[in-house]
Motif scaffolding. Structure first.
Motif: not given
Length: 460
Positions: A333-360
């Motif tokens: 469940p650990d999200v500390r310093n996750t680099k997936v956030v970098d992917v999200i932020k960069e895509l949002e710069e392009y105006g992309v709408d992001i939905k995240v799924v993670d049961p853990a």
């Protein structure tokens, strides 16, 4: 009798300061052999443990319910123990310099409650010299005691791998060190109570600190090499995973793979070593180069996603992208310093709408750290691209046909249900679609099958 014998006879207690992904499993392990006080400044966390809930999922609720660890957020209870283990995080600041605030704060708290005859062992990852040059003076100042006379110190680097059910505290050789031979012997014997794999006595505290910090630096460099190869091979239109499988047939080829490097260890520890090197007048060449490659991978993945979407004739601004997995690694469940956030932020710069799924993922930590809310898999429909970023076990059951449905108006349906109703017109499942972009960061799916299914497919 010495301190070890007193602990075994339950005449003295062990304390664990810091009950996170590392400290809590250590406390639980020792509680099978000794009386243990588990201390954390986070009262909400200790209350969860008391109620039999394991938010880290490292040992599970059942183990927490049955453990004899005395969980508390009352620092005065530390006075009851004589053997103290400090296992708090050691993150980095925004400028990549060490943030020793947690270990300094823990030292102050412990110092205020330290009694004569105690041994303090630090497990937090630090650069060589932190234990003796920074932590000891704090302990002495707060306690009024003299190190080497009234209390002793040691260092034993943590090697717990969050989410790993095979390489555990009990099965990994434990490096231990102490400020003198007597202290080293006691520390070694105490850890031998719970570490079945045995202990390794390091030559000094600084040697043990250095050994820990290079372990993750080595992994970081090797992964950076794989990431660089992935960038090169993608330009050549060569499948990196296929290359690594072929190269891996040689007996001495190292088994590393490309990916996002985050978390509280591999993505952080190298900066501790390079910081100390800078203080000594040496600027790292290899370590910092590897760090830069790995830190830039989120941006690279986002840009690659955009390119594949353009190839599929997608409108980028306003496009819908689902990301599966946001923890820093699988099955935790650990999200500390996750680099997936970098992917999200960069895509949002392009105006992309992001939905995240993670049961853990820990939802509260995710919102507190990044202001990101999770979606249910059933909400994933009408996507322009789907990114599988973290290979959780739950995701491995998803078939390519299930993924294809996420691009339609019906959305995700599990395989069992889909097979029952595939013949009806109730579901929007156009298998022949050729504009479905699938970004498979860790290579969960078979490339040929994905391309045969009609996906615009990409992986590192």
């Amino acid at each position: 009798m010495n301190l070890y014998e007193n602990i075994v006879n339950r005449e003295e207690k062990i304390s664990l300061i810091g009950l996170g992904y590392v400290g809590m499993p250590i406390a639980v392990a020792f509680a099978k052999k000794a009386d243990v006080i588990g201390f954390d400044v986070n009262k909400q966390k200790t209350e969860l443990y008391k109620s039999g809930i394991d938010p880290t999922k490292e040992v599970g609720n059942e183990v927490i319910k049955n453990t004899t660890v005395d969980f508390t957020s009352d620092e005065a209870r530390l006075r009851e123990a004589k053997f103290h283990i400090v296992a708090v995080p050691t993150p980095v600041k925004d400028d990549h310099t060490p943030d020793l605030t947690p270990v300094e704060s823990a030292s102050r708290t412990l110092g205020k409650n330290l009694t004569k005859g105690s041994i303090v062992v630090f497990e937090s990852t630090v650069y060589p010299g932190v234990t003796e040059d920074i932590c000891v003076p704090i302990l002495e100042k707060e306690s009024g005691l003299k190190c080497g006379v009234d209390f002793k110190v040691g260092y034993s680097p943590e090697r717990i791998n969050p989410g790993d059910k095979v390489h555990r505290l009990e099965t990994i050789i434990k490096v231990v060190s102490g400020q003198d031979e007597e202290t080293l012997d006691i520390i070694a014997r105490v850890y031998e109570l719970v570490v079945d794999a045995g202990v390794y006595k390091a030559a000094s505290i600084k040697v043990a600190e250095a050994a820990k910090v290079i372990e993750n630096s080595q992994r970081d460099i090797n992964i950076a090499f794989m990431n660089e190869l992935s960038i090169i091979f993608n330009k050549m239109e060569i499948d990196t995973k296929a290359v690594l499988e072929a190269a891996g047939t040689k007996w001495n080829f190292l088994n590393f793979s490309p990916g996002l490097v985050g978390g509280h260890c591999i993505g952080v520890d190298p900066y501790y070593l390079t910081y100390k090197a800078e203080q000594m007048g040496y600027h790292s060449q290899i370590i910092l180069s590897g760090r830069k490659i790995n830190d830039d991978m989120g941006k690279y993945i986002a840009e690659s996603t955009v390119k594949k979407m353009i190839k599929a004739n997608k409108q980028i601004n306003g496009a819908k992208v689902a990301i599966f997995g946001i923890t820093f690694k699988e099955n935790t469940p650990d999200v500390r310093n996750t680099k997936v956030v970098d992917v999200i932020k960069e895509l949002e710069e392009y105006g992309v709408d992001i939905k995240v799924v993670d049961p853990a993922a820990d939802k509260e930590d995710l919102w507190r750290e990044y202001r990101i809310k999770l979606c249910e898999i059933e909400d994933i429909k009408g996507m322009d691209a789907v990114i599988f970023a973290v290979p959780h076990d739950e995701f491995k059951a998803i078939q390519l046909e299930n993924v294809k449905m996420m691009f339609g108006t019906t959305g995700y349906v599990n395989s069992e249900v889909m097979n029952e109703v595939a013949a009806t017109s109730e579901f929007d499942i156009d298998i022949d679609r050729k504009d479905c972009v699938l970004m498979d960061i860790k290579g969960m799916f078979n490339r040929k099958e994905a391309e045969d299914t009609g996906f615009v497919y990409w992986r590192l």
